[in-house]
Design an enzyme around this catalytic site. Structure first.
Site, PDB file in Angstrom:
ATOM      1  N   ASN A  17       1.122  -1.485  -0.132  1.00 47.45           N
ATOM      2  CA  ASN A  17       0.211  -0.136  -0.044  1.00 47.45           C
ATOM      3  C   ASN A  17       0.957   0.892   0.040  1.00 47.45           C
ATOM      4  O   ASN A  17       1.467   1.616   0.859  1.00 47.45           O
ATOM      5  CB  ASN A  17      -0.761  -0.271   1.355  1.00 47.45           C
ATOM      6  CG  ASN A  17      -2.086   1.105   0.931  1.00 47.45           C
ATOM      7  OD1 ASN A  17      -1.814   2.187   0.393  1.00 47.45           O
ATOM      8  ND2 ASN A  17      -1.815   1.619   2.495  1.00 47.45           N
ATOM      9  N   TRP A  18       1.548   2.292  -1.105  1.00 45.82           N
ATOM     10  CA  TRP A  18       1.915   2.766  -1.573  1.00 45.82           C
ATOM     11  C   TRP A  18       1.447   4.398  -0.532  1.00 45.82           C
ATOM     12  O   TRP A  18       2.230   5.426  -0.765  1.00 45.82           O
ATOM     13  CB  TRP A  18       1.920   2.998  -2.909  1.00 45.82           C
ATOM     14  CG  TRP A  18       3.064   2.212  -3.132  1.00 45.82           C
ATOM     15  CD1 TRP A  18       3.042   1.164  -2.467  1.00 45.82           C
ATOM     16  CD2 TRP A  18       4.369   3.028  -4.671  1.00 45.82           C
ATOM     17  NE1 TRP A  18       4.474   0.803  -3.538  1.00 45.82           N
ATOM     18  CE2 TRP A  18       4.953   1.094  -4.578  1.00 45.82           C
ATOM     19  CE3 TRP A  18       3.973   3.471  -5.001  1.00 45.82           C
ATOM     20  CZ2 TRP A  18       5.733   0.912  -5.825  1.00 45.82           C
ATOM     21  CZ3 TRP A  18       5.127   3.547  -6.179  1.00 45.82           C
ATOM     22  CH2 TRP A  18       5.610   1.772  -6.821  1.00 45.82           C
ATOM     23  N   LYS A  19      -0.152   4.580  -0.597  1.00 49.04           N
ATOM     24  CA  LYS A  19      -0.524   5.847  -0.210  1.00 49.04           C
ATOM     25  C   LYS A  19      -0.210   6.731  -0.557  1.00 49.04           C
ATOM     26  O   LYS A  19       0.095   6.118  -2.035  1.00 49.04           O
ATOM     27  CB  LYS A  19      -0.103   5.576   2.079  1.00 49.04           C
ATOM     28  CG  LYS A  19      -0.348   4.450   2.844  1.00 49.04           C
ATOM     29  CD  LYS A  19       0.073   4.688   3.870  1.00 49.04           C
ATOM     30  CE  LYS A  19       0.097   3.604   4.990  1.00 49.04           C
ATOM     31  NZ  LYS A  19       0.107   3.476   6.141  1.00 49.04           N
ATOM     32  N   HIS A 103      -9.392   1.195   5.028  1.00 48.42           N
ATOM     33  CA  HIS A 103      -8.081   1.719   6.151  1.00 48.42           C
ATOM     34  C   HIS A 103      -7.908   2.124   6.590  1.00 48.42           C
ATOM     35  O   HIS A 103      -9.282   3.819   7.142  1.00 48.42           O
ATOM     36  CB  HIS A 103      -7.423   2.003   5.105  1.00 48.42           C
ATOM     37  CG  HIS A 103      -5.867   2.350   5.511  1.00 48.42           C
ATOM     38  ND1 HIS A 103      -5.113   3.022   6.391  1.00 48.42           N
ATOM     39  CD2 HIS A 103      -4.491   0.799   5.143  1.00 48.42           C
ATOM     40  CE1 HIS A 103      -4.059   2.948   6.674  1.00 48.42           C
ATOM     41  NE2 HIS A 103      -4.047   1.684   5.804  1.00 48.42           N
ATOM     42  N   GLU A 105      -6.953   4.827   8.461  1.00 45.23           N
ATOM     43  CA  GLU A 105      -6.368   6.325   7.946  1.00 45.23           C
ATOM     44  C   GLU A 105      -8.031   6.806   7.440  1.00 45.23           C
ATOM     45  O   GLU A 105      -7.765   8.283   7.315  1.00 45.23           O
ATOM     46  CB  GLU A 105      -5.068   6.535   6.941  1.00 45.23           C
ATOM     47  CG  GLU A 105      -3.769   6.386   7.370  1.00 45.23           C
ATOM     48  CD  GLU A 105      -2.522   5.026   7.011  1.00 45.23           C
ATOM     49  OE1 GLU A 105      -2.887   5.725   6.023  1.00 45.23           O
ATOM     50  OE2 GLU A 105      -2.142   5.286   7.529  1.00 45.23           O
ATOM     51  N   GLU A 173      -5.219  -4.758  10.978  1.00 42.53           N
ATOM     52  CA  GLU A 173      -4.173  -3.846  10.579  1.00 42.53           C
ATOM     53  C   GLU A 173      -4.263  -3.122  12.749  1.00 42.53           C
ATOM     54  O   GLU A 173      -5.327  -2.236  12.077  1.00 42.53           O
ATOM     55  CB  GLU A 173      -4.203  -2.391   9.753  1.00 42.53           C
ATOM     56  CG  GLU A 173      -3.551  -3.409   8.595  1.00 42.53           C
ATOM     57  CD  GLU A 173      -2.942  -2.445   7.138  1.00 42.53           C
ATOM     58  OE1 GLU A 173      -2.200  -2.682   6.746  1.00 42.53           O
ATOM     59  OE2 GLU A 173      -3.417  -1.070   6.863  1.00 42.53           O
ATOM     60  N   GLY A 179       2.784   2.462  10.703  1.00 38.44           N
ATOM     61  CA  GLY A 179       3.588   3.366  10.698  1.00 38.44           C
ATOM     62  C   GLY A 179       4.654   3.652  11.734  1.00 38.44           C
ATOM     63  O   GLY A 179       5.376   4.785  12.294  1.00 38.44           O
ATOM     64  N   SER A 218       3.602  -2.126   9.731  1.00 34.89           N
ATOM     65  CA  SER A 218       5.021  -1.931  10.370  1.00 34.89           C
ATOM     66  C   SER A 218       6.140  -4.031  10.327  1.00 34.89           C
ATOM     67  O   SER A 218       6.584  -3.599  11.226  1.00 34.89           O
ATOM     68  CB  SER A 218       5.434  -1.378  11.757  1.00 34.89           C
ATOM     69  OG  SER A 218       4.850  -0.729  12.540  1.00 34.89           O
ATOM     70  N   GLY A 239       2.380  -1.252   4.237  1.00 36.90           N
ATOM     71  CA  GLY A 239       2.839   0.103   4.029  1.00 36.90           C
ATOM     72  C   GLY A 239       4.446   0.838   3.451  1.00 36.90           C
ATOM     73  O   GLY A 239       4.809   0.493   2.139  1.00 36.90           O
ATOM     74  N   GLY A 240       5.631   1.418   4.541  1.00 36.92           N
ATOM     75  CA  GLY A 240       6.275   1.688   4.757  1.00 36.92           C
ATOM     76  C   GLY A 240       6.945   1.012   3.586  1.00 36.92           C
ATOM     77  O   GLY A 240       8.099   1.789   2.501  1.00 36.92           O
TER      78      GLY A 240
HETATM   79  P1  PGA Z   1       2.790   0.231   7.593  1.00 40.07           P
HETATM   80  O1  PGA Z   1       1.208   0.686   7.133  1.00 40.07           O
HETATM   81  O2  PGA Z   1       2.837  -0.613   7.011  1.00 40.07           O
HETATM   82  O3  PGA Z   1       3.633   1.317   7.139  1.00 40.07           O
HETATM   83  O4  PGA Z   1       3.205   0.278   9.390  1.00 40.07           O
HETATM   84  C1  PGA Z   1       0.644  -0.609   7.191  1.00 40.07           C
HETATM   85  C2  PGA Z   1      -1.008   0.292   5.790  1.00 40.07           C
HETATM   86  O5  PGA Z   1      -1.448   1.074   6.675  1.00 40.07           O
HETATM   87  O6  PGA Z   1      -1.527  -0.880   4.924  1.00 40.07           O
END
Ligand code: PGA
Length: 254
Positions: A17-19, A103, A105, A173, A179, A218, A239-240
């Site tokens: 997930n590149w956000k 998600h 966010e 999640e 993150g 993470s 994500g990251g």
């Molecule tokens: P993260 O994000 O791997 O940077 O913690 C995961 C996500 O929000 O899908």
């Protein structure tokens, strides 16, 4: 007497997930993943969900590689007067086969409710895409012991009726892990995933045993191997660590 052959669990899914990250130059990272797995094939399904501006060029650059492209959100309607929104049909048209919905966010930034998430997941199915429905508790909810109750109510509210099997993915999640470099204890991940599987069965989700349950929050090359060994963990939402080919490949090969 007729025997029904048992179906295999779909392949483990490693989803990036590149956000809101990535310009055209970032497609090089996806190309590097493509080149690497062409040399040494993997047994997992790989998915990259770039920002909307990169969906079409991403699916072109991954075409024929077996790596899927996905969206990060969609509108519940197919078209109409919704400035700034993208429909599931548009995601499909641009080459997506998956879409993330709900998600944390988006639930936080846009106050998306479980009901809204359910409509979006239904829209993805209408367009032939596989929804990845995200759920997870906040730190306060973890601390006050309501994690499993929260997961249950999010599942009941967000998962559309009659969608299941390989056509549904759930991502667990924990909001506090995303993150932050923090990951729950293995036993807590195991407990959450076992509960999710049980709730899906109670909800009579079709082929609930074949629904892939991803852990997200993470995930890194250094912890992916251990997390992916946990019962009922059928992949990861990253994500990251999905932004750089080297890190993402480290997770894919974990
Ligand atoms: P993260 O994000 O791997 O940077 O913690 C995961 C996500 O929000 O899908």
């Amino acid at each position: 007497m007729t025997f029904k052959m048992g179906r295999d669990m779909p392949k483990r899914l490693i989803a990036g997930n590149w956000k809101m990250n990535g310009l055209r130059g970032s497609l090089d990272q996806a190309k590097a993943v493509r080149t690497d797995i062409a040399h040494i094939p993997v047994e997992v399904e790989i998915l990259i969900c770039p920002p909307a501006t990169l969906i079409a060029p991403m699916s072109e650059c991954l075409s024929g590689s077996g790596i899927a492209t996905g969206g990060q959100d969609c509108h519940a309607n197919a078209s109409g007067a919704h400035t700034g929104d993208i429909s599931a049909e548009m995601l499909a048209d641009a080459g997506c086969t998956y879409g993330i919905v709900g998600h944390s966010e988006r639930r936080a930034d846009y106050r998306e409710t479980d009901e809204a998430v359910q409509w979006k997941a239904l829209a993805l199915r209408r367009a032939g895409l596989i929804p990845i429905v995200c759920i997870g508790e906040t730190l306060d909810q973890r601390k006050d012991g309501s994690t499993l109750k929260i997961l249950e109510s999010q599942l009941i509210g967000s998962v559309p009726k009659d969608v299941g099997g390989a056509e549904l993915v759930i991502a667990y999640e924990p909001v506090w892990a995303i993150g932050m470099g923090l990951v729950p204890e293995n036993r807590d991940i195991a407990e959450a995933h076992a509960h999710i599987r049980q709730v899906l069965k109670q909800m009579s989700v079709p082929d609930a045993d074949e629904v892939r349950l991803l852990y997200g929050g993470s995930v890194k090359p250094s912890n992916a191997g251990e997390i992916l060994k946990i019962a009922n963990v059928n992949g990861a939402l990253v994500g990251g660590a999905s932004l750089k080919a080297e890190d993402f490949l480290g997770i894919i090969r974990a």
